[in-house]
Enzyme design. Structure first.
Site, PDB file in Angstrom:
ATOM      1  N   TYR A 443       1.144  -1.218   0.345  1.00 54.51           N
ATOM      2  CA  TYR A 443       0.124   0.047   0.156  1.00 54.51           C
ATOM      3  C   TYR A 443       0.646   1.615  -0.250  1.00 54.51           C
ATOM      4  O   TYR A 443       2.033   1.201  -0.021  1.00 54.51           O
ATOM      5  CB  TYR A 443      -0.926   0.323   1.041  1.00 54.51           C
ATOM      6  CG  TYR A 443      -0.751  -0.305   3.019  1.00 54.51           C
ATOM      7  CD1 TYR A 443       0.579   0.456   2.866  1.00 54.51           C
ATOM      8  CD2 TYR A 443      -1.293  -0.300   3.479  1.00 54.51           C
ATOM      9  CE1 TYR A 443       0.911   0.294   4.287  1.00 54.51           C
ATOM     10  CE2 TYR A 443      -1.522  -0.243   5.476  1.00 54.51           C
ATOM     11  CZ  TYR A 443       0.265  -0.665   4.980  1.00 54.51           C
ATOM     12  OH  TYR A 443       0.201   0.276   6.568  1.00 54.51           O
ATOM     13  N   GLU A 444       0.253   2.167  -0.351  1.00 55.42           N
ATOM     14  CA  GLU A 444       1.038   3.789   0.442  1.00 55.42           C
ATOM     15  C   GLU A 444       1.848   3.449  -1.344  1.00 55.42           C
ATOM     16  O   GLU A 444       2.906   3.834  -1.189  1.00 55.42           O
ATOM     17  CB  GLU A 444       1.086   4.565   0.697  1.00 55.42           C
ATOM     18  CG  GLU A 444       1.947   5.223   1.469  1.00 55.42           C
ATOM     19  CD  GLU A 444       0.268   6.975   1.319  1.00 55.42           C
ATOM     20  OE1 GLU A 444      -0.637   6.209   1.610  1.00 55.42           O
ATOM     21  OE2 GLU A 444       0.787   7.314   0.518  1.00 55.42           O
ATOM     22  N   GLY A 445       1.928   3.059  -2.466  1.00 59.08           N
ATOM     23  CA  GLY A 445       2.702   2.855  -3.685  1.00 59.08           C
ATOM     24  C   GLY A 445       3.615   1.731  -3.403  1.00 59.08           C
ATOM     25  O   GLY A 445       4.080   1.367  -2.329  1.00 59.08           O
TER      26      GLY A 445
END
Lengths: 606, 606
Positions: A443-445
């Site tokens: 997550y978050e890239g």
């Protein structure tokens, strides 16, 4: 089962000796508030909250998970009470403006706090973490009225927030967002669409949830340039500050996940939910990018959190568990076997975790100072200063997020490995750390996105290698200063070689990318990992240098602490830094060996 | 969610083209039974069992797990029915003597079968897998009476077996075993003690469970030289072959594990359970070592099983999921974004899984031929032949078990990574593969134990480097043969360098170990991983050479298959083999950076 203990000795080394946070605070407009007594109170208070409130419900929260019943989400037993304590302690407002009821302290203290909280209980810490994302958006883009409406309750923590970006068809590629916002006569909007993977999207901790939602206006251009931001509260706030009507944003379900099971991940359905435009129309994605650095560093913290917790679990076990004799002779002759900490390969497992937790913490704390300076630019309304520091931080961000989460996951796996087969059993608590850590590279890239951001956006396109030249320039200056200290010569020489190699690799990739566009992607992961090892080596060398300096000066209580720092630095340089060479060799290969295979030939059986 | 498909195209490439199993079978005393029609029937039959019976209950078995109620263990829904089909198909007896009702086929076919079964459903496959361990023990060490009593039912599968080694205080260090066996007047024994982590230790699949138990006789010497083996049946067999009295070996609980949740892991309490000595008193551990090679190769299979399954899940996803545009220009111009398989870094994730699954499979199949030859020594009663091949296999064993399970775990994680955040959600089935794969580096000897076995026992102590000189000698001969083929020159050159380096590293460690005993442990993990990359490179080069040869010869259907093999070999050499250099650099460091830290200085906070 690890029993969380806040690593205050290490935190104080970094804050007081390594990075002199008091001197740093003195340069900030809001730094005067963070005198050393206040900082101490915050550290002790956070430690107390973490050890006595959050850690005890870490494992039980995983076992129980969140409950979903017809749109209502209930967090595991004890989470509501813990959140109430968090709110009562005023912890949410630590780094938010006094004007809205916060303590107005520098952002770095929030990061210090969130590392401890996240280590004690990552799932719990995600709830206030998402509120931060929401608050940052409202603070920077909201109107005064919007700030007055939402900030006090969010700062207090009685309301919480979310960031609603992802949809079923898109995560990374937000240009594909379909959620639409239809304008109403009164200047509000009605939102229609489905958002998924919304952390803290629905729960029972706060009386209201304020969603920041990416959506499209009817006349919006296609792709990323047609996305606007909206505030969509679960309950419409009344003029008197209390909550009013229930807004039709409903939780369709929560995800069944591998880990972070006490954190509710919601599917949210917007069925004509009332939304308020925040910021300029169609500029929503730019606004999101503003926070990407801080949000991603917040996730980078997860890497060190899980390395730390895993180490806290595996270190005592390695001291207690006895098996076989050490190769260099009996260490516990009165027992039938030696403690496994006497085996070199077990020490490798332990020291890797330690090197990642402490080295990563140093990297995060340094980045936190950059974040303070950036935020100070915002506070002072000095856009040039903001941009300068945001740019600086922009180089650290993908390395910290990408490298530290990968290393955190490896560390969690190594901690489990120390336990042998017992690590696989739930009751020991080690496998939960692995499961919880696993989300951090996604997550978050994803790591792949961080890698592309680093090599493509920051290094090649953004600066034609200048960010690396600047950073290695700093390292070389450090090496120059250290060359006269005989203890530091080895570190300085290794770092000097790395600096030369890093620049050469960068230049080579820049040249290759002119003809072989795919090389930016094919080299990206190796480049990211190489950069991570190089950067962590620099921070370990700095900690070794500081430790030598303090030991030479003498008069320190606990000189062993500094000795251990030096020894961990030596471990890192001898055992982990060599991995960079494998990455160096792989990254400069043309993209052909990745790109040449025809899609239909990846398999002949399925 | 991956839908398992048996990779028969690749299996046939290995069996027919790469390793010519028919020629190999011709050298075995029982090889005539394995004519190509029979082999084909086995492959098709196994594929059918795997795809239609085992795979469909893989995910549901994980969700449900095993049930424990007052000593009774119930496997998940559908497992009993699947096991019955397995028994009815005669699959358990594939490689066991016809005399006991088996088909008497070479052991390698059992390994081929178990890879497919394990990929379709690892938890299920553990039940018959443990029976194999039990049967091998009885076959080699049992009296004729013991064989007659137990083998027919075990070969049939109506009874199953276990291996009871681990106790709460010891796993690796079996010298600490405490379970005691007290002699009875009738020549039997009564066993007292507790065994843990007993896979298939209690379940509802078979009507009887035959435990092979390590225990101590009253007068046994301390440590490893005082351990004997006992057969302890759950129900005492009657003279007529039916089951009689319930033996007091009871299941105290089953473990709650991170994965392989459909496999029951039992705590077994022996409260005066009747046991029958098998083999010589106090020689039990030696007997166990006999099977270590085959048992560990059985576990090595798990590495490729999970790499394969993860690839089967992530490949279709990478073709379907669209996100962003490829760096070298639009690939799917009619869609809003390109399929992620067009991104080089996603291809890296896919090709790593593919290279591990197929490269590992080649290594296992080759080792399976060695195992056949070893077993043939036993069948022919030719101990020298047995020892020769056991020794050969002994070099492969720790590399296959240690390296392939580590790479399998990495591959499973990469497969999940292809899915981004969706990989973290249970319904997609990717995270289960990671959880199931995680045990493979822990049981049957942790990676650390494999590493010590390789470097300490096999390479340095056992042969003073000769095993490596022999193996690299074979590689160099191959390189010599390939040097004249221009397509193979690059591979041959890289391999030649690796061979020189491998021997140099070995020699250097041998010299270092004279003064620095701990270096055998401190270097072991890097040495193991280095050896794994080197060995896999050799097998990939062989597959490339065979593919070039067949393509040149022409007339092959599906030439793309061979092209893809060559391309995967190129990927391996360019992108994964470079990692060996990081290991090479780290392993030759003195043990000091691991050993110097005082135990009390590993942490100052806990």
């Amino acid at each position: 089962m690890p029993t969380y203990k806040a690593p205050l000795r290490d935190v104080r080394f970094l804050m007081n000796e390594m990075f002199d946070f008091q001197a740093h605070f003195a340069t900030l407009s809001n730094g005067a508030l963070a005198d050393s007594d206040t900082v101490d109170m915050i550290l002790e208070g956070t430690a107390d909250l973490c050890e006595n409130v959050l850690a005890p419900i870490y494992q039980s929260g995983d076992q129980e998970g969140c409950h979903f019943d017809n749109g209502v989400v209930t967090t595991p037993k004890g989470y509501k009470e813990a959140y109430d304590q968090f709110v009562q302690g005023g912890w949410q407002g630590l780094s938010y403006p006094e004007q809205y009821g916060g303590q107005g302290l520098p952002m770095s203290l929030n990061l210090v706090k969130s590392e401890m909280m996240g280590t004690a209980n990552w799932s719990f810490t995600m709830y206030p973490g998402l509120s931060s994302g929401c608050m940052n958006t409202i603070l920077q883009y909201g109107t005064e009225e919007q700030k007055d409406t939402y900030m006090p309750k969010l700062v207090e923590g009685t309301w919480s927030g979310t960031m609603c970006l992802t949809e079923p068809q898109c995560g990374t590629d937000l240009g594909q967002v379909k959620t639409r916002a239809e304008p109403e006569a009164d200047g509000t909007y009605k939102l229609f669409g489905t958002k998924i993977f919304i952390s803290a999207g629905e729960h029972d901790l706060a009386e209201n949830i304020i969603h920041i939602v990416l959506a499209r206006l009817p006349d919006a251009p296609k792709g990323t340039k047609g996305i606007s931001l909206f505030i969509v509260p679960k309950f419409i706030p009344q003029a008197d500050g209390t909550i009013g009507e229930r807004n039709p944003v409903t939780c369709g379900s929560i995800e069944h996940k591998m880990g972070i099971r006490a954190s509710a991940t919601a599917v949210l359905n917007f069925d004509g939910a009332i939304g308020y435009l925040i910021g300029e129309p169609n500029k929503g994605l730019n606004a999101m990018f503003t926070f990407m650095n801080t949000a991603r560093i917040g996730t980078a913290v997860q890497g060190i959190a899980h390395a730390e917790l895993s180490y806290q679990g595996s270190l005592p076990y390695a001291k207690e568990r006895i098996s076989m004799r050490a190769l260099s002779g009996k260490k516990d002759p009165d027992k039938v076997a030696d403690a496994i900490i006497h085996h070199a390969d077990v020490r490798r497992l332990l020291l890797t975790q330690k090197a990642v937790a402490e080295g990563g913490r140093a990297m995060i704390y340094y980045a936190a100072q950059l974040a303070d300076k950036m935020t100070d630019g915002i506070l002072k309304g000095d856009h040039a200063e903001y941009e300068y520091w945001d740019d600086k931080l922009g180089f650290y961000t993908p390395i910290l997020k990408g490298f530290l989460t990968e290393m955190g996951l490896e560390s969690a796996n190594l901690g489990m490995q120390v336990f042998g087969g017992h690590g696989y059993i739930k009751e020991h608590g080690m496998e939960q750390i692995v499961r919880d850590a696993r989300i951090s590279t996604l997550y978050e890239g994803t790591t792949g996105i961080q890698a592309l951001d680093l090599l493509g956006r920051k290094v090649l396109l953004g600066s034609r290698g200048k960010v690396v030249r600047d950073f290695t320039g700093d390292i070389l200056k450090f090496c120059g200063r250290q060359a006269s200290h005989k203890n530091m010569r080895g570190f300085a020489w290794d770092l000097t070689k790395i600096c030369a190699q890093w620049n050469t690799l960068t230049l080579r990739l820049m040249l290759m990318a002119r003809k072989d566009r795919d090389v930016v992607s094919s080299a990206s992961n190796d480049y990211l990992m190489y950069s991570g090892y190089a950067m962590m080596a620099y921070f370990w060398a700095q900690m070794a240098a500081k430790s030598f300096e303090l030991l030479e000066k003498g008069g320190k209580e606990q000189p062993e602490f500094y000795q251990a720092k030096i020894q961990t630095a030596e471990f890192f340089f001898e055992r982990l830094l060599p991995r960079a060479q494998g990455h160096a060799e792989a990254m400069i290969k043309p993209s052909k060996s990745l790109m040449q295979m025809d899609i239909s030939n990846f398999s002949f059986d399925y």
